[in-house]
Enzyme design. Structure first.
Site, PDB file in Angstrom:
ATOM      1  N   GLU A   1      74.411  55.924  52.017  1.00 47.90           N
ATOM      2  CA  GLU A   1      75.835  55.648  52.228  1.00 47.90           C
ATOM      3  C   GLU A   1      76.406  56.395  53.417  1.00 47.90           C
ATOM      4  O   GLU A   1      77.309  55.927  54.103  1.00 47.90           O
ATOM      5  CB  GLU A   1      76.640  56.019  50.966  1.00 47.90           C
ATOM      6  CG  GLU A   1      76.426  55.077  49.786  1.00 47.90           C
ATOM      7  CD  GLU A   1      75.278  55.484  48.876  1.00 47.90           C
ATOM      8  OE1 GLU A   1      74.401  56.280  49.309  1.00 47.90           O
ATOM      9  OE2 GLU A   1      75.243  55.023  47.723  1.00 47.90           O
TER      10      GLU A   1
ATOM     11  N   ALA B   1      75.244  48.508  47.088  1.00 46.24           N
ATOM     12  CA  ALA B   1      76.436  47.671  46.890  1.00 46.24           C
ATOM     13  C   ALA B   1      76.559  46.753  48.097  1.00 46.24           C
ATOM     14  O   ALA B   1      76.065  47.071  49.191  1.00 46.24           O
ATOM     15  CB  ALA B   1      77.665  48.550  46.757  1.00 46.24           C
TER      16      ALA B   1
ATOM     17  N   GLU C   1      71.316  54.191  42.314  1.00 46.99           N
ATOM     18  CA  GLU C   1      72.200  54.686  41.244  1.00 46.99           C
ATOM     19  C   GLU C   1      72.042  53.864  39.965  1.00 46.99           C
ATOM     20  O   GLU C   1      72.031  54.410  38.855  1.00 46.99           O
ATOM     21  CB  GLU C   1      73.662  54.660  41.732  1.00 46.99           C
ATOM     22  CG  GLU C   1      73.899  55.686  42.824  1.00 46.99           C
ATOM     23  CD  GLU C   1      75.246  55.542  43.513  1.00 46.99           C
ATOM     24  OE1 GLU C   1      75.867  56.563  43.821  1.00 46.99           O
ATOM     25  OE2 GLU C   1      75.675  54.403  43.768  1.00 46.99           O
TER      26      GLU C   1
ATOM     27  N   GLY D   1      73.802  52.004  45.687  1.00 50.76           N
ATOM     28  CA  GLY D   1      74.085  51.577  44.318  1.00 50.76           C
ATOM     29  C   GLY D   1      72.839  51.100  43.589  1.00 50.76           C
ATOM     30  O   GLY D   1      72.784  51.145  42.357  1.00 50.76           O
TER      31      GLY D   1
HETATM   32  N1  DAK Z   1      74.890  44.553  51.446  1.00 51.30           N
HETATM   33  C1  DAK Z   1      74.956  43.305  51.979  1.00 51.30           C
HETATM   34  N2  DAK Z   1      73.920  42.702  52.595  1.00 51.30           N
HETATM   35  C2  DAK Z   1      72.763  43.399  52.662  1.00 51.30           C
HETATM   36  C3  DAK Z   1      72.617  44.693  52.131  1.00 51.30           C
HETATM   37  C4  DAK Z   1      73.748  45.289  51.488  1.00 51.30           C
HETATM   38  N3  DAK Z   1      73.712  46.503  50.919  1.00 51.30           N
HETATM   39  N4  DAK Z   1      71.350  45.113  52.370  1.00 51.30           N
HETATM   40  C5  DAK Z   1      70.745  44.109  53.023  1.00 51.30           C
HETATM   41  N5  DAK Z   1      71.568  43.062  53.201  1.00 51.30           N
HETATM   42  C6  DAK Z   1      71.291  41.785  53.849  1.00 51.30           C
HETATM   43  C7  DAK Z   1      71.176  41.951  55.354  1.00 51.30           C
HETATM   44  O1  DAK Z   1      72.457  41.943  55.967  1.00 51.30           O
HETATM   45  C8  DAK Z   1      70.347  40.712  55.706  1.00 51.30           C
HETATM   46  O2  DAK Z   1      71.195  39.592  55.702  1.00 51.30           O
HETATM   47  P1  DAK Z   1      71.069  38.447  56.859  1.00 51.30           P
HETATM   48  O3  DAK Z   1      71.254  39.153  58.138  1.00 51.30           O
HETATM   49  O4  DAK Z   1      69.663  37.915  56.681  1.00 51.30           O
HETATM   50  O5  DAK Z   1      72.146  37.465  56.519  1.00 51.30           O
HETATM   51  C9  DAK Z   1      69.417  40.585  54.526  1.00 51.30           C
HETATM   52  O6  DAK Z   1      70.011  41.308  53.474  1.00 51.30           O
HETATM   53  C10 DAK Z   1      68.039  41.196  54.798  1.00 51.30           C
HETATM   54  O7  DAK Z   1      68.250  42.532  55.228  1.00 51.30           O
HETATM   55  P2  DAK Z   1      67.600  43.106  56.575  1.00 51.30           P
HETATM   56  O8  DAK Z   1      67.415  42.021  57.602  1.00 51.30           O
HETATM   57  O9  DAK Z   1      68.408  44.293  56.981  1.00 51.30           O
HETATM   58  O10 DAK Z   1      66.161  43.553  56.041  1.00 51.30           O
HETATM   59  P3  DAK Z   1      65.236  44.704  56.594  1.00 51.30           P
HETATM   60  O11 DAK Z   1      63.945  44.572  55.856  1.00 51.30           O
HETATM   61  O12 DAK Z   1      65.215  44.717  58.100  1.00 51.30           O
HETATM   62  O13 DAK Z   1      65.958  46.078  56.161  1.00 51.30           O
HETATM   63  C11 DAK Z   1      67.107  47.555  54.572  1.00 51.30           C
HETATM   64  C12 DAK Z   1      66.071  46.395  54.781  1.00 51.30           C
HETATM   65  C13 DAK Z   1      67.271  47.712  53.055  1.00 51.30           C
HETATM   66  C14 DAK Z   1      66.551  48.840  55.144  1.00 51.30           C
HETATM   67  C15 DAK Z   1      68.446  47.187  55.283  1.00 51.30           C
HETATM   68  O14 DAK Z   1      68.852  45.874  54.862  1.00 51.30           O
HETATM   69  C16 DAK Z   1      69.553  48.129  54.928  1.00 51.30           C
HETATM   70  O15 DAK Z   1      69.650  49.209  55.485  1.00 51.30           O
HETATM   71  N6  DAK Z   1      70.467  47.690  54.050  1.00 51.30           N
HETATM   72  C17 DAK Z   1      71.657  48.447  53.696  1.00 51.30           C
HETATM   73  C18 DAK Z   1      71.298  49.613  52.787  1.00 51.30           C
HETATM   74  C19 DAK Z   1      72.519  50.432  52.429  1.00 51.30           C
HETATM   75  O16 DAK Z   1      73.197  50.985  53.307  1.00 51.30           O
HETATM   76  N7  DAK Z   1      72.808  50.534  51.158  1.00 51.30           N
HETATM   77  C20 DAK Z   1      73.956  51.324  50.664  1.00 51.30           C
HETATM   78  C21 DAK Z   1      75.190  50.449  50.564  1.00 51.30           C
HETATM   79  S1  DAK Z   1      76.595  51.416  49.993  1.00 51.30           S
HETATM   80  C22 DAK Z   1      80.446  52.370  43.254  1.00 51.30           C
HETATM   81  C23 DAK Z   1      79.228  51.822  42.917  1.00 51.30           C
HETATM   82  C24 DAK Z   1      78.261  51.691  43.893  1.00 51.30           C
HETATM   83  C25 DAK Z   1      78.499  52.045  45.201  1.00 51.30           C
HETATM   84  C26 DAK Z   1      79.702  52.580  45.532  1.00 51.30           C
HETATM   85  C27 DAK Z   1      80.695  52.734  44.566  1.00 51.30           C
HETATM   86  N8  DAK Z   1      81.503  52.532  42.270  1.00 51.30           N
HETATM   87  C28 DAK Z   1      81.137  52.341  40.840  1.00 51.30           C
HETATM   88  C29 DAK Z   1      82.804  52.932  42.609  1.00 51.30           C
HETATM   89  C30 DAK Z   1      77.413  51.850  46.157  1.00 51.30           C
HETATM   90  C31 DAK Z   1      77.535  51.895  47.494  1.00 51.30           C
HETATM   91  C32 DAK Z   1      76.387  51.465  48.304  1.00 51.30           C
HETATM   92  O17 DAK Z   1      75.348  51.123  47.810  1.00 51.30           O
END
Ligand code: DAK
Length: 258
Positions: free
Chosen positions: A132, A65, A112, A109
């Site tokens: 998360e 997400a 998921e 997400g």
């Molecule tokens: N959100 C926003 N931006 C993101 C992102 C995300 N989840 N993942 C990556 N980006 C953005 C980065 O900020 C970066 O943007 P700039 O800095 O270039 O502007 C760009 O994408 C490239 O990412 P990286 O520079 O970080 O790329 P790397 O190859 O170094 O790393 C990575 C890739 C995937 C390991 C890293 O980006 C990362 O850790 N990303 C976050 C992963 C994460 O934590 N995902 C979980 C998010 S929480 C629900 C439904 C769903 C959910 C909740 C509730 N309901 C139905 C109620 C879901 C929650 C989640 O998913």
């Protein structure tokens, strides 16, 4: 119809939705999820579509997400607006088969959403995870529930409690994905599976999907009873008559989806 966050195309009877926010590794924001819902509505209403593929890019199916969208929200915000819930359910409620073609990151997400599809074909560079916990939250779209049913408690716990990512190979071994293919072959292999499904009786495919999904929602005895009744009902269809006649006449069945 043009969308801002996804690409939508058809190939024969296959509807393809490609998540398309490359600047954010296909992070799932509300607008993207709404786009996916609308595209699914269109494919479900189109009787020429027999199977749907949901995919992303070579680097990311979806990195979760959108954290930028979630960061400013309070508990009252997400509770009152039932944050991103409505359209999320759309994927798991799709009655037509959906295959997830996953390359690169399928995190949070993203993982998921892939699990809401009927099966996952993974590229060899795919990485699955529920990170998360690193953000001070927990999975919110089935990550603690579907993942546990698919890979078992120990692996799900490690992923959910530590953010550990599973490689494509591990995901296949654990049963999370149906198979792993070379990245370059991902779409070709997924399309081949989708085309195979399109040649079959559409209502039978939908009934079979409903029965398998029942296995995750009920007891074994109830599930078997449901399957038995659905099996009996298939004998009322033209496609059953055609399928069996074609076998006996040693020809390919021409299903009419009736
Ligand atoms: N959100 C926003 N931006 C993101 C992102 C995300 N989840 N993942 C990556 N980006 C953005 C980065 O900020 C970066 O943007 P700039 O800095 O270039 O502007 C760009 O994408 C490239 O990412 P990286 O520079 O970080 O790329 P790397 O190859 O170094 O790393 C990575 C890739 C995937 C390991 C890293 O980006 C990362 O850790 N990303 C976050 C992963 C994460 O934590 N995902 C979980 C998010 S929480 C629900 C439904 C769903 C959910 C909740 C509730 N309901 C139905 C109620 C879901 C929650 C989640 O998913």
């Amino acid at each position: 119809m043009a969308y801002d966050n996804i690409l939508v195309e058809t190939k024969g009877g296959v509807g393809i939705i490609t998540l398309d926010r490359p600047e954010a590794l296909n992070a799932l924001n509300s607008a993207l999820i709404a786009d996916v819902g609308q595209a699914l509505d269109g494919f479900e209403a189109d009787e020429n579509i027999g199977c749907i593929i949901l995919t992303g890019s070579a680097k990311a199916f979806a990195a979760g997400a959108d954290i930028t969208e979630m960061a400013p929200k309070s508990y009252m915000d997400v509770y009152r607006e039932d944050f991103i819930t409505a359209n999320w359910e759309r994927v798991s409620q799709c009655r037509k088969p959906i295959i997830a073609a996953v390359a690169g990151f399928a995190l949070g997400g993203g993982c998921e959403m892939a699990m809401m599809c009927d099966f996952i074909i993974a590229a060899d560079n795919a990485k699955f995870g529920q990170p998360e916990i690193n953000l001070g939250i927990i999975p919110g779209a089935g990550g603690t529930q579907r993942l546990t049913r698919f890979v078992g408690k120990s692996k799900a716990m490690e992923m959910v409690l530590t953010g550990h990512m599973m490689t494509a190979e591990d995901a296949e071994r654990a049963g999370l994905v149906s198979r792993v293919v070379a990245l370059d072959d991902l779409m070709e292999e997924t399309l081949a599976a989708a085309e195979k499904i399109c040649k079959l009786s559409q209502p039978m495919v939908m009934i079979a999907k409903e029965c398998v999904n029942r296995a995750y929602e009920t007891t074994l005895a109830e599930g078997v009873r449901f399957e038995r009744r659905m099996f009996h009902s298939t004998f009322s269809t033209e496609d059953k008559a055609e399928g069996m006649a074609a076998f006996l006449e040693k020809r390919t069945a021409q299903f009419k989806h009736r």
